[in-house]
Design a protein around this motif. Structure first.
Motif, mmCIF file in Angstrom:
data_model
loop_
_atom_site.group_PDB
_atom_site.id
_atom_site.type_symbol
_atom_site.label_atom_id
_atom_site.label_comp_id
_atom_site.label_asym_id
_atom_site.label_seq_id
_atom_site.Cartn_x
_atom_site.Cartn_y
_atom_site.Cartn_z
ATOM 1 N N THR A 109 0.756 -1.359 -0.072
ATOM 2 C CA THR A 109 0.070 -0.148 -0.123
ATOM 3 C C THR A 109 0.813 1.320 0.166
ATOM 4 O O THR A 109 1.990 1.321 0.264
ATOM 5 C CB THR A 109 -0.963 -0.045 1.371
ATOM 6 N N GLN A 110 0.197 2.567 -0.411
ATOM 7 C CA GLN A 110 0.872 3.717 -0.418
ATOM 8 C C GLN A 110 -0.117 4.674 0.565
ATOM 9 O O GLN A 110 -1.363 4.834 0.128
ATOM 10 C CB GLN A 110 1.193 4.138 -1.791
ATOM 11 N N ARG A 111 0.404 5.278 1.268
ATOM 12 C CA ARG A 111 -0.415 6.400 2.188
ATOM 13 C C ARG A 111 -0.346 7.715 1.470
ATOM 14 O O ARG A 111 1.025 8.225 1.028
ATOM 15 C CB ARG A 111 0.244 6.357 3.571
ATOM 16 N N ARG A 112 -1.301 8.488 1.121
ATOM 17 C CA ARG A 112 -1.135 9.699 0.685
ATOM 18 C C ARG A 112 -1.984 10.645 1.554
ATOM 19 O O ARG A 112 -2.957 10.347 1.782
ATOM 20 C CB ARG A 112 -1.509 9.838 -0.582
ATOM 21 N N ASP A 113 -1.345 11.784 1.855
ATOM 22 C CA ASP A 113 -2.198 13.074 2.625
ATOM 23 C C ASP A 113 -2.879 13.924 1.482
ATOM 24 O O ASP A 113 -1.990 14.460 0.680
ATOM 25 C CB ASP A 113 -1.542 13.647 3.660
ATOM 26 N N THR A 114 -3.765 14.071 1.542
ATOM 27 C CA THR A 114 -4.633 15.150 0.760
ATOM 28 C C THR A 114 -5.719 15.950 1.499
ATOM 29 O O THR A 114 -6.102 15.784 2.601
ATOM 30 C CB THR A 114 -5.317 14.640 -0.444
ATOM 31 N N SER A 115 -6.224 16.996 0.643
ATOM 32 C CA SER A 115 -7.297 17.648 1.208
ATOM 33 C C SER A 115 -8.570 17.528 0.437
ATOM 34 O O SER A 115 -8.420 17.451 -0.946
ATOM 35 C CB SER A 115 -6.770 19.410 1.300
ATOM 36 N N VAL A 116 -9.595 17.765 0.902
ATOM 37 C CA VAL A 116 -10.920 17.480 0.357
ATOM 38 C C VAL A 116 -11.916 18.727 0.811
ATOM 39 O O VAL A 116 -11.618 19.198 2.010
ATOM 40 C CB VAL A 116 -11.843 16.179 0.230
ATOM 41 N N ILE A 117 -12.807 18.970 0.028
ATOM 42 C CA ILE A 117 -13.945 19.737 0.341
ATOM 43 C C ILE A 117 -14.764 19.347 1.703
ATOM 44 O O ILE A 117 -15.177 18.149 1.669
ATOM 45 C CB ILE A 117 -14.913 20.150 -0.600
ATOM 46 N N ARG A 124 -22.564 24.298 7.506
ATOM 47 C CA ARG A 124 -22.679 24.509 9.037
ATOM 48 C C ARG A 124 -22.391 26.088 8.789
ATOM 49 O O ARG A 124 -23.171 26.852 9.592
ATOM 50 C CB ARG A 124 -21.652 24.187 10.096
ATOM 51 N N TYR A 125 -21.279 26.759 8.076
ATOM 52 C CA TYR A 125 -21.321 28.022 8.085
ATOM 53 C C TYR A 125 -21.470 28.675 6.892
ATOM 54 O O TYR A 125 -21.274 29.859 6.662
ATOM 55 C CB TYR A 125 -19.456 28.218 8.318
ATOM 56 N N GLN A 126 -22.387 27.986 6.145
ATOM 57 C CA GLN A 126 -23.009 28.548 4.744
ATOM 58 C C GLN A 126 -21.457 29.164 3.984
ATOM 59 O O GLN A 126 -21.716 30.367 3.500
ATOM 60 C CB GLN A 126 -23.930 29.665 5.131
ATOM 61 N N LEU A 127 -20.542 28.334 3.786
ATOM 62 C CA LEU A 127 -19.268 28.670 3.060
ATOM 63 C C LEU A 127 -19.248 27.568 1.899
ATOM 64 O O LEU A 127 -20.041 26.758 1.969
ATOM 65 C CB LEU A 127 -18.137 28.759 3.963
ATOM 66 N N THR A 128 -18.260 27.917 1.053
ATOM 67 C CA THR A 128 -18.003 26.667 -0.110
ATOM 68 C C THR A 128 -16.575 26.782 0.013
ATOM 69 O O THR A 128 -15.912 25.849 -1.067
ATOM 70 C CB THR A 128 -18.588 27.123 -1.479
ATOM 71 N N THR A 129 -15.574 27.093 0.640
ATOM 72 C CA THR A 129 -14.313 26.947 0.627
ATOM 73 C C THR A 129 -13.638 26.159 1.774
ATOM 74 O O THR A 129 -12.213 26.119 1.726
ATOM 75 C CB THR A 129 -13.785 28.576 0.784
ATOM 76 N N MET A 130 -14.073 25.716 2.915
ATOM 77 C CA MET A 130 -13.802 24.939 3.735
ATOM 78 C C MET A 130 -13.021 23.612 3.399
ATOM 79 O O MET A 130 -13.977 23.173 2.697
ATOM 80 C CB MET A 130 -14.403 24.859 5.084
ATOM 81 N N THR A 131 -11.869 23.183 3.760
ATOM 82 C CA THR A 131 -11.524 21.864 3.546
ATOM 83 C C THR A 131 -11.104 21.366 4.680
ATOM 84 O O THR A 131 -10.961 21.763 5.768
ATOM 85 C CB THR A 131 -10.118 22.037 2.561
ATOM 86 N N LYS A 132 -10.933 19.722 4.679
ATOM 87 C CA LYS A 132 -10.284 19.080 5.737
ATOM 88 C C LYS A 132 -8.952 17.923 4.999
ATOM 89 O O LYS A 132 -9.328 17.812 3.823
ATOM 90 C CB LYS A 132 -11.529 18.370 6.178
ATOM 91 N N ASP A 133 -8.360 17.823 6.046
ATOM 92 C CA ASP A 133 -7.208 16.883 5.552
ATOM 93 C C ASP A 133 -7.575 15.407 5.639
ATOM 94 O O ASP A 133 -8.223 15.228 7.008
ATOM 95 C CB ASP A 133 -5.859 17.141 6.397
ATOM 96 N N ILE A 134 -7.478 14.558 4.738
ATOM 97 C CA ILE A 134 -7.675 13.121 5.075
ATOM 98 C C ILE A 134 -6.323 12.326 4.307
ATOM 99 O O ILE A 134 -5.445 12.960 3.846
ATOM 100 C CB ILE A 134 -8.851 12.830 4.160
ATOM 101 N N VAL A 135 -6.408 11.003 4.831
ATOM 102 C CA VAL A 135 -5.616 10.330 4.496
ATOM 103 C C VAL A 135 -6.063 9.108 3.388
ATOM 104 O O VAL A 135 -7.238 8.353 3.672
ATOM 105 C CB VAL A 135 -4.789 9.362 5.723
ATOM 106 N N ILE A 136 -5.180 8.849 2.453
ATOM 107 C CA ILE A 136 -5.833 8.091 1.270
ATOM 108 C C ILE A 136 -4.665 6.748 1.258
ATOM 109 O O ILE A 136 -3.575 7.181 1.290
ATOM 110 C CB ILE A 136 -5.938 8.664 -0.078
ATOM 111 N N ILE A 137 -5.298 5.725 1.400
ATOM 112 C CA ILE A 137 -4.285 4.401 1.127
ATOM 113 C C ILE A 137 -4.780 3.848 -0.019
ATOM 114 O O ILE A 137 -5.851 3.249 -0.501
ATOM 115 C CB ILE A 137 -4.727 3.372 2.294
#
Length: 246
Positions: A109-117, A124-137
């Motif tokens: 496997t390979q671990r990748r850190d990335t950001s998604v919407i 919750r905040y009525q925005l469209t630009t907030m992202t979060k970090d996730i790990v993809i295997i």
């Protein structure tokens, strides 16, 4: 050391008796008595020599055999750790362990850190630009455990057989689970009794070897073992020099 001192004292006393016989016993009896005493001196001298030489030779045999036994235990541990990595538990017998090595594969496997919407945060905040970090295997492929661990060798098929010691004997293998903080944790143990490894050696020296209590100076206890059925431990009960010296 006590035996050596005792024998040396006995030799000195016997030598003194030879002198006394030579001085006070009638001439016609001297040859027989002196001869017997010299035989006793030679016998005691041999016992003194053997009391020093035998442990030295025993230690050489012991260390040489333990190295081979420990190498075998390391192979078993290697296979068991792979079994746990793939299946979540340790094998409970050699047939299953050999079959596993023969057929199973590691997942590469390979671990990748990335950001998604972050949809929830944006809503919750009525925005469209907030992202979060996730790990993809990512799964890249598979690798044969047999080739990965034993480099194409078929040695794993006979890893249960003792390389030295009493002919026909095998390592003992156990596995199971222990409870810690309400969690079942897999454990295993592989071992062979020292009496089997050193079956043809002096029994008194083997008994002394069975009483070793520290891994600093040798192999602890009456068996050579790796793993534990009582603790989460995959280490061996031998001194560190067995991992380096040959």
């Amino acid at each position: 050391m006590i035996i050596i001192i005792t024998v040396v004292v006995a030799i000195l006393l016997t030598f003194g008796l030879v002198k006394l016989v030579d001085k006070f016993i009638p001439a016609k009896f001297k040859p027989v008595l002196v001869g017997l005493l010299w035989i006793l001196i030679i016998f005691l001298g041999y016992q003194t020599f053997n009391s020093v030489y035998a442990p030295i030779q025993f230690n050489k045999v012991k260390v040489k055999r333990y190295h081979k036994i420990i190498d075998g235990l390391k192979d078993i541990r290697k296979a068991q750790l792979a079994h746990k990595q793939v299946t979540g538990k340790f094998a409970d017998n050699f047939d299953n362990l050999v079959k596993f090595v023969d057929t199973a594969e590691f997942t590469i496997t390979q671990r990748r850190d990335t950001s998604v919407i972050d949809d929830e945060a944006n809503k919750r905040y009525q925005l469209t630009t907030m992202t979060k970090d996730i790990v993809i295997i990512d799964t890249l492929g598979f690798a044969s455990i047999k080739d990965s661990l034993f480099k194409g060798s078929n040695h794993y098929k006979t890893m249960m057989n003792l390389p030295v010691g009493k002919e026909g004997e095998k390592y003992q293998l156990k596995s199971g689970f222990i409870q810690q903080n309400n969690i079942k944790i897999p454990v295993f143990e592989a071992f062979v009794m020292k009496n089997i490894v050193l079956f043809d050696q002096d029994k008194n020296l083997v008994n002394q070897e069975n009483e070793v209590i520290s891994t600093v100076v040798g192999v602890q206890g009456d068996a050579v073992r790796v793993g534990s059925m009582e603790d989460v431990d995959t280490g061996g009960n031998w001194a560190k020099f067995y991992d380096t010296e040959k």
